[in-house]
Design a protein around this motif. Structure first.
Motif, PDB file in Angstrom:
ATOM      1  N   PHE A  17       6.538  15.780   2.069  1.00 41.46           N
ATOM      2  CA  PHE A  17       5.287  16.707   2.488  1.00 41.46           C
ATOM      3  C   PHE A  17       5.220  17.837   3.249  1.00 41.46           C
ATOM      4  O   PHE A  17       4.289  18.921   2.848  1.00 41.46           O
ATOM      5  CB  PHE A  17       4.611  15.759   4.359  1.00 41.46           C
ATOM      6  N   GLY A  88      -0.603  14.346  10.283  1.00 41.93           N
ATOM      7  CA  GLY A  88      -0.748  13.137   9.296  1.00 41.93           C
ATOM      8  C   GLY A  88      -1.777  12.062  10.025  1.00 41.93           C
ATOM      9  O   GLY A  88      -3.416  11.683   9.932  1.00 41.93           O
ATOM     10  N   ALA A  92      -6.118  11.701   9.213  1.00 43.29           N
ATOM     11  CA  ALA A  92      -6.838  10.145   8.661  1.00 43.29           C
ATOM     12  C   ALA A  92      -7.339   9.842   9.255  1.00 43.29           C
ATOM     13  O   ALA A  92      -8.182   8.824   9.294  1.00 43.29           O
ATOM     14  CB  ALA A  92      -5.151   9.197   8.716  1.00 43.29           C
ATOM     15  N   GLU A 116      -2.084  10.039   3.499  1.00 44.42           N
ATOM     16  CA  GLU A 116      -1.533   9.903   4.850  1.00 44.42           C
ATOM     17  C   GLU A 116      -1.272   9.065   5.714  1.00 44.42           C
ATOM     18  O   GLU A 116      -0.160   9.089   6.675  1.00 44.42           O
ATOM     19  CB  GLU A 116      -3.366  11.066   5.492  1.00 44.42           C
TER      20      GLU A 116
END
Length: 137
Positions: A17, A88, A92, A116
Motif C-alpha cells: 500500500f 483506506g 472507502a 481499499e
C-alpha cells in the motif's frame, strides 16, 4: 499464526500500500492531466493543475512514505497499519457514501473500493493478531 507471521503479513501489506500510494502520487505529480482522463476531474486553470500536483501528488506520496516507513520497524508496524486502516477506511466510507447519495460507480471506482476494503480488512486482521500475540506473551 505466530506473532512473526502477523508481522510479516503486516510488513508486506504496508509495503504494497505504501508503494502504491507513492506511485499514484508520482503519477499525478508528474502528469496531472492523467487524472482528467481517468476520473473526469476538470483542470480549467494552472491553479487547478497546481492543486492536483499538491494534493494527489504530494499528499499521496506523503501517505505512502508514512505507511511504508512505519511498517518496516517492529516498534511502529501497528502505527503503519493504523494509518492504512484510517486512510483506506475513510476513503472507502466516502466512496460508499457517494454511491448512497446517488452516484453510480464505474469499474475504476468499484475496483478501488474493493482494494481499499480488502486492505483495511487485512490490516485489521493483522492488528488483531498482533494484539492477541502480545496478550499471550
Amino acid at each position: 499464526m505466530p506473532r512473526a507471521g502477523f508481522e510479516r503479513v503486516g510488513r508486506i501489506l504496508t509495503t504494497v500500500f505504501g508503494l502504491g500510494f507513492v506511485l499514484i502520487g508520482l503519477r499525478y505529480f508528474l502528469d496531472p492531466g492523467a487524472l482528467t482522463i481517468e476520473t473526469d476531474v476538470a483542470m480549467p486553470s494552472t491553479k487547478a493543475v497546481m492543486e492536483i500536483r499538491t494534493v494527489y501528488g504530494g499528499m499521496f506520496i506523503g501517505v505512502g512514505l508514512t505507511t511504508f516507513l512505519l511498517g518496516w520497524r517492529r516498534a511502529t508496524l501497528a502505527s503503519g497499519l493504523w494509518v492504512l486502516v484510517l486512510i483506506g477506511g475513510c476513503v472507502a466510507a466516502a466512496r460508499i457514501a457517494a454511491v448512497l447519495l446517488g452516484q453510480a460507480p464505474d469499474a475504476l471506482f468499484a475496483g478501488l473500493l474493493a482494494v481499499e476494503l480488502i486492505g483495511v480488512a487485512i490490516a485489521l486482521w493483522v492488528l488483531r493478531g498482533l494484539g492477541a500475540a502480545e496478550r499471550a506473551a
